[in-house]
Design a protein around this motif. Structure first.
Motif, mmCIF file in Angstrom:
data_model
loop_
_atom_site.group_PDB
_atom_site.id
_atom_site.type_symbol
_atom_site.label_atom_id
_atom_site.label_comp_id
_atom_site.label_asym_id
_atom_site.label_seq_id
_atom_site.Cartn_x
_atom_site.Cartn_y
_atom_site.Cartn_z
ATOM 1 N N LEU A 93 0.834 -1.193 0.000
ATOM 2 C CA LEU A 93 0.000 0.000 0.000
ATOM 3 C C LEU A 93 0.873 1.249 0.000
ATOM 4 N N ASP A 94 0.483 2.221 -0.806
ATOM 5 C CA ASP A 94 1.190 3.498 -0.817
ATOM 6 C C ASP A 94 0.639 4.380 0.311
ATOM 7 N N GLU A 95 0.865 5.647 0.235
ATOM 8 C CA GLU A 95 0.480 6.560 1.325
ATOM 9 C C GLU A 95 -0.958 7.067 1.250
ATOM 10 N N ARG A 96 -1.716 6.610 0.283
ATOM 11 C CA ARG A 96 -3.114 7.048 0.194
ATOM 12 C C ARG A 96 -3.877 6.694 1.463
ATOM 13 N N PRO A 97 -4.836 7.534 1.840
ATOM 14 C CA PRO A 97 -5.655 7.190 3.010
ATOM 15 C C PRO A 97 -6.564 5.999 2.691
ATOM 16 N N LEU A 98 -6.866 5.240 3.722
ATOM 17 C CA LEU A 98 -7.768 4.101 3.539
ATOM 18 C C LEU A 98 -9.188 4.600 3.313
ATOM 19 N N PRO A 99 -9.900 3.981 2.385
ATOM 20 C CA PRO A 99 -11.314 4.333 2.225
ATOM 21 C C PRO A 99 -12.120 3.732 3.373
ATOM 22 N N PRO A 100 -13.373 4.119 3.518
ATOM 23 C CA PRO A 100 -14.209 3.501 4.563
ATOM 24 C C PRO A 100 -14.387 2.000 4.290
ATOM 25 N N PHE A 101 -14.350 1.230 5.346
ATOM 26 C CA PHE A 101 -14.593 -0.208 5.255
ATOM 27 C C PHE A 101 -15.734 -0.551 6.201
ATOM 28 N N PRO A 102 -16.417 -1.663 5.946
ATOM 29 C CA PRO A 102 -17.523 -2.051 6.832
ATOM 30 C C PRO A 102 -17.072 -2.156 8.286
ATOM 31 N N ALA A 103 -17.988 -1.861 9.185
ATOM 32 C CA ALA A 103 -17.684 -1.843 10.615
ATOM 33 C C ALA A 103 -17.256 -3.208 11.141
ATOM 34 N N ARG A 110 -2.663 -0.815 9.020
ATOM 35 C CA ARG A 110 -2.386 -0.443 7.634
ATOM 36 C C ARG A 110 -1.828 -1.614 6.817
ATOM 37 N N GLU A 111 -1.039 -2.469 7.464
ATOM 38 C CA GLU A 111 -0.455 -3.604 6.730
ATOM 39 C C GLU A 111 -1.491 -4.657 6.342
ATOM 40 N N ASN A 112 -2.722 -4.522 6.821
ATOM 41 C CA ASN A 112 -3.798 -5.441 6.439
ATOM 42 C C ASN A 112 -4.487 -5.018 5.139
ATOM 43 N N TYR A 113 -3.932 -4.029 4.466
ATOM 44 C CA TYR A 113 -4.501 -3.521 3.220
ATOM 45 C C TYR A 113 -3.416 -3.487 2.156
ATOM 46 N N GLY A 114 -3.846 -3.552 0.912
ATOM 47 C CA GLY A 114 -2.903 -3.508 -0.203
ATOM 48 C C GLY A 114 -3.589 -3.000 -1.445
ATOM 49 N N LEU A 115 -2.809 -2.936 -2.518
ATOM 50 C CA LEU A 115 -3.316 -2.445 -3.798
ATOM 51 C C LEU A 115 -3.499 -3.596 -4.766
ATOM 52 N N SER A 116 -4.645 -3.624 -5.424
ATOM 53 C CA SER A 116 -4.874 -4.609 -6.478
ATOM 54 C C SER A 116 -4.123 -4.166 -7.723
ATOM 55 N N VAL A 117 -4.036 -5.033 -8.714
ATOM 56 C CA VAL A 117 -3.365 -4.659 -9.964
ATOM 57 C C VAL A 117 -4.098 -3.511 -10.652
ATOM 58 N N ASP A 118 -5.365 -3.305 -10.315
ATOM 59 C CA ASP A 118 -6.160 -2.195 -10.864
ATOM 60 C C ASP A 118 -5.995 -0.916 -10.050
ATOM 61 N N GLY A 119 -5.176 -0.957 -8.982
ATOM 62 C CA GLY A 119 -4.952 0.218 -8.153
ATOM 63 C C GLY A 119 -5.994 0.446 -7.077
ATOM 64 N N LEU A 120 -6.849 -0.546 -6.821
ATOM 65 C CA LEU A 120 -7.858 -0.422 -5.770
ATOM 66 C C LEU A 120 -7.274 -0.816 -4.418
ATOM 67 N N ILE A 121 -7.624 -0.076 -3.385
ATOM 68 C CA ILE A 121 -7.224 -0.450 -2.030
ATOM 69 C C ILE A 121 -8.196 -1.511 -1.534
#
Length: 141
Positions: A93-103, A110-121
């Motif tokens: 994951l780059d420095e972009r802020p995380l989008p909202p995720f379900p509660a 932060r390490e539980n998130y990453g970027l897809s090949v399409d650039g989606l977090i």
């Protein structure tokens, strides 16, 4: 052409595909898949295999909900024991802020998130969830 991945498979069938270790957590170790660069293999280090089962179950319960599924790494398959989970490989994951995720996603490191090949977090570790709010709001039928 990449080889297809079965939805359910035996533990023994997966052993030849376990490659280099790329991550380790409290309960699981993550490996590259020998033969496919777009997936990883998560190996549950101790019983029960709760995190693998949770990710597999949650991914399958989101069927028909593309907006929700777009937030999570795809689960390709689970071994019959639950010890091995094959999941979409995400990039760091780059420095972009995380989008909202379900509660229900409670482990928001932060390490539980990453970027897809399409650039989606996307969330790549959703084995630790809380359904208490969801269950409280559930309709009775």
């Amino acid at each position: 052409m990449t080889a297809p991945i079965p939805i359910l498979f035996s533990d023994d069938d997966l052993h030849p595909f376990i490659g280099e270790q790329v991550g380790i957590g409290v309960n699981r170790t993550v490996y590259r898949h020998n033969g496919r660069d777009d997936v990883v293999i998560k190996v549950q280090n101790r019983l029960p295999c709760r995190a693998n089962f949770t990710e597999w179950l949650l991914w399958n319960q989101m069927h028909g909900q593309p907006a929700l599924r777009a937030l999570f790494a795809r689960v390709w398959g689970l071994s019959d024991s639950g010890r091995y989970l094959v999941m979409e490989r995400l990039l760091s994951l780059d420095e972009r802020p995380l989008p909202p995720f379900p509660a229900f996603v409670i482990d928001r490191k932060r390490e539980n998130y990453g970027l897809s090949v399409d650039g989606l977090i996307k969330c790549l570790d959703y084995g630790d969830i809380s359904l208490s709010d969801t269950l409280v709001k559930a309709d009775l039928i």
